[in-house]
Design an enzyme around this catalytic site. Sequence first.
Site, PDB file in Angstrom:
ATOM      1  N   TYR A   1     -50.488  58.908  12.147  1.00 41.96           N
ATOM      2  CA  TYR A   1     -51.278  59.287  10.463  1.00 41.96           C
ATOM      3  C   TYR A   1     -53.111  58.115  10.554  1.00 41.96           C
ATOM      4  CZ  TYR A   1     -52.770  57.878   5.300  1.00 41.96           C
ATOM      5  OH  TYR A   1     -52.976  58.349   4.340  1.00 41.96           O
TER       6      TYR A   1
ATOM      7  N   SER B   1     -57.712  53.155  -2.622  1.00 44.01           N
ATOM      8  CA  SER B   1     -57.359  55.108  -2.835  1.00 44.01           C
ATOM      9  C   SER B   1     -56.306  55.512  -3.707  1.00 44.01           C
ATOM     10  CB  SER B   1     -56.732  54.845  -0.747  1.00 44.01           C
ATOM     11  OG  SER B   1     -55.742  56.165  -0.874  1.00 44.01           O
TER      12      SER B   1
ATOM     13  N   GLN C   1     -61.280  55.028  -5.818  1.00 40.93           N
ATOM     14  CA  GLN C   1     -61.688  56.549  -5.131  1.00 40.93           C
ATOM     15  C   GLN C   1     -60.503  57.065  -6.276  1.00 40.93           C
ATOM     16  OE1 GLN C   1     -58.354  57.640  -2.419  1.00 40.93           O
ATOM     17  NE2 GLN C   1     -60.104  59.799  -3.316  1.00 40.93           N
TER      18      GLN C   1
ATOM     19  N   TYR D   1     -58.075  61.142  -6.463  1.00 36.46           N
ATOM     20  CA  TYR D   1     -59.097  62.513  -6.475  1.00 36.46           C
ATOM     21  C   TYR D   1     -58.373  63.283  -7.530  1.00 36.46           C
ATOM     22  CZ  TYR D   1     -58.085  62.288  -1.121  1.00 36.46           C
ATOM     23  OH  TYR D   1     -58.010  61.860   0.062  1.00 36.46           O
TER      24      TYR D   1
ATOM     25  N   THR E   1     -63.502  61.502  -4.060  1.00 33.26           N
ATOM     26  CA  THR E   1     -63.713  62.156  -2.947  1.00 33.26           C
ATOM     27  C   THR E   1     -63.538  64.023  -2.964  1.00 33.26           C
ATOM     28  OG1 THR E   1     -62.773  61.021  -2.080  1.00 33.26           O
ATOM     29  CG2 THR E   1     -62.719  62.690  -1.043  1.00 33.26           C
TER      30      THR E   1
ATOM     31  N   LYS F   1     -67.932  61.208  -2.504  1.00 34.47           N
ATOM     32  CA  LYS F   1     -67.818  61.077  -1.527  1.00 34.47           C
ATOM     33  C   LYS F   1     -67.459  62.621  -0.638  1.00 34.47           C
ATOM     34  CE  LYS F   1     -64.456  58.622   1.660  1.00 34.47           C
ATOM     35  NZ  LYS F   1     -62.895  59.092   2.309  1.00 34.47           N
TER      36      LYS F   1
ATOM     37  N   HIS G   1     -64.646  62.826   6.569  1.00 35.23           N
ATOM     38  CA  HIS G   1     -63.088  62.120   6.151  1.00 35.23           C
ATOM     39  C   HIS G   1     -62.763  61.935   7.491  1.00 35.23           C
ATOM     40  CE1 HIS G   1     -60.202  62.048   2.492  1.00 35.23           C
ATOM     41  NE2 HIS G   1     -59.974  62.092   3.203  1.00 35.23           N
TER      42      HIS G   1
ATOM     43  N   ARG H   1     -61.076  63.991   9.456  1.00 36.22           N
ATOM     44  CA  ARG H   1     -59.653  64.176   9.292  1.00 36.22           C
ATOM     45  C   ARG H   1     -59.901  65.525   8.410  1.00 36.22           C
ATOM     46  NH1 ARG H   1     -56.280  59.810   9.760  1.00 36.22           N
ATOM     47  NH2 ARG H   1     -55.091  60.186   8.067  1.00 36.22           N
TER      48      ARG H   1
HETATM   49  C1  LIG Z   1     -55.096  56.911   7.339  1.00 32.09           C
HETATM   50  C2  LIG Z   1     -56.406  57.038   6.762  1.00 32.09           C
HETATM   51  C3  LIG Z   1     -56.373  57.799   5.625  1.00 32.09           C
HETATM   52  C4  LIG Z   1     -57.105  57.992   4.381  1.00 32.09           C
HETATM   53  N1  LIG Z   1     -57.050  57.881   3.015  1.00 32.09           N
HETATM   54  C5  LIG Z   1     -58.257  58.334   2.173  1.00 32.09           C
HETATM   55  C6  LIG Z   1     -58.055  58.133   0.499  1.00 32.09           C
HETATM   56  O1  LIG Z   1     -57.289  57.956   0.539  1.00 32.09           O
HETATM   57  N2  LIG Z   1     -58.724  58.801   0.512  1.00 32.09           N
HETATM   58  C7  LIG Z   1     -60.311  58.624   0.404  1.00 32.09           C
HETATM   59  O2  LIG Z   1     -61.506  59.452  -0.410  1.00 32.09           O
HETATM   60  N3  LIG Z   1     -59.994  59.156   1.652  1.00 32.09           N
HETATM   61  C8  LIG Z   1     -59.382  58.517   2.575  1.00 32.09           C
HETATM   62  N4  LIG Z   1     -60.136  58.448   3.773  1.00 32.09           N
HETATM   63  C9  LIG Z   1     -61.046  58.645   4.524  1.00 32.09           C
HETATM   64  C10 LIG Z   1     -61.611  57.104   4.628  1.00 32.09           C
HETATM   65  O3  LIG Z   1     -62.161  57.037   3.229  1.00 32.09           O
HETATM   66  C11 LIG Z   1     -63.215  57.249   5.725  1.00 32.09           C
HETATM   67  O4  LIG Z   1     -63.664  58.464   5.239  1.00 32.09           O
HETATM   68  C12 LIG Z   1     -62.723  57.466   6.851  1.00 32.09           C
HETATM   69  O5  LIG Z   1     -61.696  56.636   7.406  1.00 32.09           O
HETATM   70  C13 LIG Z   1     -64.269  57.073   8.062  1.00 32.09           C
HETATM   71  O6  LIG Z   1     -64.238  57.081   9.228  1.00 32.09           O
HETATM   72  P1  LIG Z   1     -63.425  56.296  10.069  1.00 32.09           P
HETATM   73  O7  LIG Z   1     -61.843  56.178  10.313  1.00 32.09           O
HETATM   74  O8  LIG Z   1     -63.834  56.630  11.541  1.00 32.09           O
HETATM   75  O9  LIG Z   1     -64.000  54.735   9.785  1.00 32.09           O
HETATM   76  C14 LIG Z   1     -58.822  58.462   4.649  1.00 32.09           C
HETATM   77  C15 LIG Z   1     -58.917  57.988   6.471  1.00 32.09           C
HETATM   78  C16 LIG Z   1     -57.603  57.183   7.198  1.00 32.09           C
HETATM   79  C17 LIG Z   1     -58.257  57.202   8.616  1.00 32.09           C
END
Ligand SMILES: Cc1cc2nc3c(=O)[nH]c(=O)nc-3n(C[C@H](O)[C@H](O)[C@H](O)COP(=O)(O)O)c2cc1C
Length: 382
Positions: free
Chosen positions: A25, A107, A128, A130, A156, A251, A275, A278
């Site tokens: 994950y 989050s 943050q 949603y 976001t 974001k 993200h 992702r």
């Molecule tokens: C496991 C995971 C969960 C995440 N959950 C959220 C989230 O709930 N809300 C959100 O805005 N971004 C989420 N993100 C994105 C992060 O805020 C961020 O944009 C991203 O991790 C940056 O990239 P990096 O992991 O390479 O530093 C998530 C990222 C990961 C890896």
Amino acid sequence: MMACVDSAELQKKAEKFLPRLFRDYVAGGAHEERTLQANRDEFRKWTIKPRCLRDVSSVSTTTQWLGYDCSAPFMLAPVGFAGMMRQGGDLMAARAAAKEKIPFCVSTFSIASLEEICRVPGADVLAQIYVFRDRDITRDMMERARKCGVRTLIFTVDTPVTPLRPRDERNGFRRLSKPSLAQLASFAAAWRWGAGMARHGMPQLRNLSAYGMGHSLLEQAKNAASQIDPGLTWRDLEWFRAQWSGQLLVKGIMHADDASRCVAAGADAVIVSNHGGRQLDPAPATLAVLPEIVQSAGQDCSVVIDSGIRRGGDVVTSLAQGASLTASGRPWAWAVAAGGESGVREMISLLRREIYDVFALSGHNSVESLRLAGVDVLKRQK
Ligand SMILES: Cc1cc2nc3c(=O)[nH]c(=O)nc-3n(C[C@H](O)[C@H](O)[C@H](O)COP(=O)(O)O)c2cc1C
């Protein structure tokens, strides 16, 4: 103890501790994971020119950003389910960030509630959010943030749908409401992780527990993901702005036109983010679009960058290209799994130390001096 902030080492340690579901994950990206890779590849194309004889006997990495006093120009990005990295993980990270004077983004999918995190002494929290199909839930989350004294919300916008993430698909994350046999076996194999969790009963998404998303964590994950509204438009950003009188960050901005629309809608900052690879795959690396977004955001809207920030050099490269702040996600999630609160403190202090090194060796003694020098600091590799 790590010698420097080596995220590969952190990941390795974290992955020894975690069951497969949560290893994948955190590490995974969408589709072919090209964006995930591109984020790192783009940083590697840039080098920083050493400068000499510039008196760097006093170097400060501190910065003031939207009223937050940061000991270094980065914050911990919102990471959903971070409390599953280890029992109490999101609270541990919030405590580490508070002690190291780094802002912490909570989050929507936080295991600890916003209220619990805001009670951490000294925490500088951004929430943050949603936007859910049920706007009453979104309104209630804003109201909770206001009551907690949160000054800044992060809206976001890059997740209208959750794309296929092959590693999560294989594990059934967000699809299954109950653990499969393979998951149960992987939980049993990660016995140290499991023992910590079991001591405190079944974990829940406590940040959303008031909204009836289900009983088990897997059920909540599935239901909450389906609540994210794919029908959002710019009118919803205006709606959000009208509901919230505090500071607002948008974001997931990757296009200069979208950045100028955010400024027009009254955003105080945009976060250039894909993200962490992702969402859209293949999307450009965030660093590749940073300059055009900085230009389009103009003077009144600051620009933050995340996705692939791992080293001091990445932070400095981003500042030189106009970012006011950087953020990182996976490194702190891995640090919680690898070492709890002290693991995150170590990760933060090593990243800050690397920034200090790069400042001094490139002849700069402050964030301001570096930002003024701009791209002159950098050399792009052929
Ligand atoms: C496991 C995971 C969960 C995440 N959950 C959220 C989230 O709930 N809300 C959100 O805005 N971004 C989420 N993100 C994105 C992060 O805020 C961020 O944009 C991203 O991790 C940056 O990239 P990096 O992991 O390479 O530093 C998530 C990222 C990961 C890896």
